[in-house]
Design a protein around this motif. Structure first.
Motif, PDB file in Angstrom:
ATOM      1  N   ASN A  46       1.013  -1.530  -0.136  1.00 49.31           N
ATOM      2  CA  ASN A  46      -0.357   0.289  -0.010  1.00 49.31           C
ATOM      3  C   ASN A  46       0.589   1.448   0.444  1.00 49.31           C
ATOM      4  OD1 ASN A  46      -1.638  -1.853   2.085  1.00 49.31           O
ATOM      5  ND2 ASN A  46      -2.717  -1.034   0.785  1.00 49.31           N
ATOM      6  N   VAL A  47       1.907   1.509  -0.327  1.00 55.11           N
ATOM      7  CA  VAL A  47       2.848   2.746  -0.199  1.00 55.11           C
ATOM      8  C   VAL A  47       2.241   3.353  -1.039  1.00 55.11           C
ATOM      9  CG1 VAL A  47       5.446   3.538   0.003  1.00 55.11           C
ATOM     10  CG2 VAL A  47       4.596   0.958   1.210  1.00 55.11           C
ATOM     11  N   ASN A  48       2.579   3.221  -2.561  1.00 56.24           N
ATOM     12  CA  ASN A  48       2.339   3.586  -3.676  1.00 56.24           C
ATOM     13  C   ASN A  48       1.211   4.506  -3.539  1.00 56.24           C
ATOM     14  OD1 ASN A  48       4.943   2.578  -4.758  1.00 56.24           O
ATOM     15  ND2 ASN A  48       3.663   1.446  -6.057  1.00 56.24           N
ATOM     16  N   GLU A  49       0.071   4.185  -2.500  1.00 57.91           N
ATOM     17  CA  GLU A  49      -1.298   4.784  -2.826  1.00 57.91           C
ATOM     18  C   GLU A  49      -0.835   6.105  -0.896  1.00 57.91           C
ATOM     19  OE1 GLU A  49      -4.494   2.025  -0.976  1.00 57.91           O
ATOM     20  OE2 GLU A  49      -3.208   0.708  -2.277  1.00 57.91           O
ATOM     21  N   VAL A  50      -0.616   5.365  -0.746  1.00 56.40           N
ATOM     22  CA  VAL A  50       0.253   6.221   0.844  1.00 56.40           C
ATOM     23  C   VAL A  50       0.832   7.403   0.277  1.00 56.40           C
ATOM     24  CG1 VAL A  50       0.661   6.847   2.865  1.00 56.40           C
ATOM     25  CG2 VAL A  50      -0.887   4.751   2.356  1.00 56.40           C
ATOM     26  N   VAL A  51       1.805   7.098  -0.542  1.00 57.18           N
ATOM     27  CA  VAL A  51       2.648   8.534  -1.114  1.00 57.18           C
ATOM     28  C   VAL A  51       2.132   9.457  -1.701  1.00 57.18           C
ATOM     29  CG1 VAL A  51       4.567   8.589  -2.286  1.00 57.18           C
ATOM     30  CG2 VAL A  51       5.058   6.763  -0.790  1.00 57.18           C
ATOM     31  N   ALA A  52       0.557   8.816  -2.812  1.00 61.89           N
ATOM     32  CA  ALA A  52       0.172   9.332  -3.662  1.00 61.89           C
ATOM     33  C   ALA A  52      -0.587  10.402  -2.983  1.00 61.89           C
ATOM     34  CB  ALA A  52      -0.451   8.731  -4.310  1.00 61.89           C
ATOM     35  N   LEU A  53      -1.337  10.245  -1.903  1.00 59.22           N
ATOM     36  CA  LEU A  53      -2.267  10.451  -0.799  1.00 59.22           C
ATOM     37  C   LEU A  53      -1.488  11.866   0.308  1.00 59.22           C
ATOM     38  CD1 LEU A  53      -5.105  10.336   1.040  1.00 59.22           C
ATOM     39  CD2 LEU A  53      -3.975   9.256   2.748  1.00 59.22           C
ATOM     40  N   LYS A  54      -0.354  11.640   0.571  1.00 60.63           N
ATOM     41  CA  LYS A  54      -0.070  12.990   1.134  1.00 60.63           C
ATOM     42  C   LYS A  54       1.504  14.101   0.554  1.00 60.63           C
ATOM     43  CE  LYS A  54       3.764  10.086   3.563  1.00 60.63           C
ATOM     44  NZ  LYS A  54       4.964  11.028   3.865  1.00 60.63           N
ATOM     45  N   LYS A  55       1.415  13.409  -0.484  1.00 58.60           N
ATOM     46  CA  LYS A  55       2.365  14.078  -1.591  1.00 58.60           C
ATOM     47  C   LYS A  55       1.725  16.078  -2.232  1.00 58.60           C
ATOM     48  CE  LYS A  55       3.776  13.776  -6.404  1.00 58.60           C
ATOM     49  NZ  LYS A  55       4.162  13.727  -7.431  1.00 58.60           N
ATOM     50  N   GLU A  56       0.798  16.342  -1.889  1.00 59.23           N
ATOM     51  CA  GLU A  56       0.752  17.332  -1.401  1.00 59.23           C
ATOM     52  C   GLU A  56       1.370  18.151  -0.449  1.00 59.23           C
ATOM     53  OE1 GLU A  56      -2.883  20.732  -1.805  1.00 59.23           O
ATOM     54  OE2 GLU A  56      -3.504  19.025  -2.762  1.00 59.23           O
ATOM     55  N   ARG A  57       0.923  17.310   0.728  1.00 56.04           N
ATOM     56  CA  ARG A  57       1.154  17.921   2.145  1.00 56.04           C
ATOM     57  C   ARG A  57       2.965  17.785   2.221  1.00 56.04           C
ATOM     58  NH1 ARG A  57      -0.140  17.055   7.693  1.00 56.04           N
ATOM     59  NH2 ARG A  57       0.497  18.774   9.218  1.00 56.04           N
ATOM     60  N   ASP A  58       3.101  16.699   2.017  1.00 61.50           N
ATOM     61  CA  ASP A  58       4.659  16.425   1.522  1.00 61.50           C
ATOM     62  C   ASP A  58       6.181  17.835   1.443  1.00 61.50           C
ATOM     63  OD1 ASP A  58       4.604  14.444   3.320  1.00 61.50           O
ATOM     64  OD2 ASP A  58       5.499  12.957   2.174  1.00 61.50           O
ATOM     65  N   SER A  59       5.248  17.877  -0.092  1.00 59.16           N
ATOM     66  CA  SER A  59       5.697  19.377  -1.116  1.00 59.16           C
ATOM     67  C   SER A  59       5.684  20.920  -0.109  1.00 59.16           C
ATOM     68  CB  SER A  59       4.865  19.537  -1.845  1.00 59.16           C
ATOM     69  OG  SER A  59       4.783  18.115  -3.074  1.00 59.16           O
ATOM     70  N   LEU A  60       4.607  20.719   0.592  1.00 58.20           N
ATOM     71  CA  LEU A  60       4.342  22.172   1.230  1.00 58.20           C
ATOM     72  C   LEU A  60       5.287  22.203   2.021  1.00 58.20           C
ATOM     73  CD1 LEU A  60       0.626  22.724   1.806  1.00 58.20           C
ATOM     74  CD2 LEU A  60       2.551  23.840   0.220  1.00 58.20           C
ATOM     75  N   LEU A  61       5.310  20.928   2.410  1.00 63.35           N
ATOM     76  CA  LEU A  61       6.463  20.833   4.396  1.00 63.35           C
ATOM     77  C   LEU A  61       7.780  20.500   3.692  1.00 63.35           C
ATOM     78  CD1 LEU A  61       7.425  19.989   7.695  1.00 63.35           C
ATOM     79  CD2 LEU A  61       6.259  18.183   6.844  1.00 63.35           C
ATOM     80  N   LEU A  62       8.144  20.262   2.607  1.00 60.86           N
ATOM     81  CA  LEU A  62       9.573  20.435   1.785  1.00 60.86           C
ATOM     82  C   LEU A  62      10.362  21.325   1.929  1.00 60.86           C
ATOM     83  CD1 LEU A  62       9.583  16.491  -0.401  1.00 60.86           C
ATOM     84  CD2 LEU A  62      10.942  17.165   1.620  1.00 60.86           C
ATOM     85  N   LEU A  63       8.923  21.922   1.412  1.00 62.38           N
ATOM     86  CA  LEU A  63       9.802  24.212   1.323  1.00 62.38           C
ATOM     87  C   LEU A  63      10.162  24.953   2.019  1.00 62.38           C
ATOM     88  CD1 LEU A  63       6.850  24.640  -1.516  1.00 62.38           C
ATOM     89  CD2 LEU A  63       9.207  24.514  -2.114  1.00 62.38           C
ATOM     90  N   SER A  64       8.413  23.798   2.915  1.00 65.08           N
ATOM     91  CA  SER A  64       9.622  25.108   4.603  1.00 65.08           C
ATOM     92  C   SER A  64      10.510  24.488   5.176  1.00 65.08           C
ATOM     93  CB  SER A  64       8.280  23.813   5.404  1.00 65.08           C
ATOM     94  OG  SER A  64       8.516  24.539   6.934  1.00 65.08           O
ATOM     95  N   LEU A  65      11.130  23.275   5.148  1.00 62.85           N
ATOM     96  CA  LEU A  65      12.156  22.712   5.789  1.00 62.85           C
ATOM     97  C   LEU A  65      13.204  23.270   4.684  1.00 62.85           C
ATOM     98  CD1 LEU A  65      11.121  19.476   6.747  1.00 62.85           C
ATOM     99  CD2 LEU A  65      11.902  21.156   7.981  1.00 62.85           C
TER     100      LEU A  65
END
Length: 171
Positions: A144-163
């Motif tokens: 199920n990793v690919n599904e979870v990665v897709a689910l959190k992609k947008e939020r991860d992108s925003l957090l990575l920018l902040s970091l």
């Protein structure tokens, strides 16, 4: 001393050290169990009393890296409401440092989020084991990793920018 006496002495010392390590691991398990129980009973004082003064709790959200005082402030309303969290250990592995001053562990937990994994470090302070660092993560089946990665992609992108801009969380 002859060989038989040396062997007997070695065996006694080894047996004593092994028994001492098993006793420490039992006490460590009891400490972790009491810590989880205090959360499930919303016992704020006991829960945080089982942590070191510089303890850290890393939660399931990427933003949750709590120093002790920040974690207390975040958690207090849940404890005050009588509903903190309930983690039931299903499996645990405990490891003991050579000097018996530190221990580390990993565990599988039955939680309100399904199966989670906890791992942590305990420190022996004035003869008592205390949780110094704890990491909670939600287990994700590899299928199920690919599904979870897709689910959190947008939020991860925003957090990575902040970091990348040098911002940190929960300090």
């Amino acid at each position: 001393m002859n060989k038989k006496q040396w062997f007997s002495l070695f065996f006694l010392i080894f047996s004593f050290l092994n028994a001492q390590e098993e006793t420490e691991k039992r006490i460590i398990n009891e400490t972790i169990d009491a810590w989880h129980k205090a959360a499930s009973e919303a016992n704020f004082e006991t829960y945080f009393g089982l942590m070191t003064d510089d303890g850290v709790f890393v939660g399931t959200d990427a933003s949750e890296n709590w120093a002790l005082e920040a974690f207390k402030a975040f958690s207090k309303p849940y404890f005050d409401n009588g509903k903190a969290w309930s983690f039931t250990p299903m499996q645990r592995h405990v490891y003991l440092g050579a000097t018996h001053a530190f221990s580390w562990f990993d565990e599988l937990l039955d939680t309100q989020m399904g199966i989670c994994r906890g791992s942590g470090v305990l420190q022996k302070i004035r003869g008592e084991w205390k949780v110094a660092h704890y990491v909670l993560s939600i287990d994700i089946p590899n299928d199920n990793v690919n599904e979870v990665v897709a689910l959190k992609k947008e939020r991860d992108s925003l957090l990575l920018l902040s970091l990348k801009k040098g911002k940190t969380t929960n300090e």
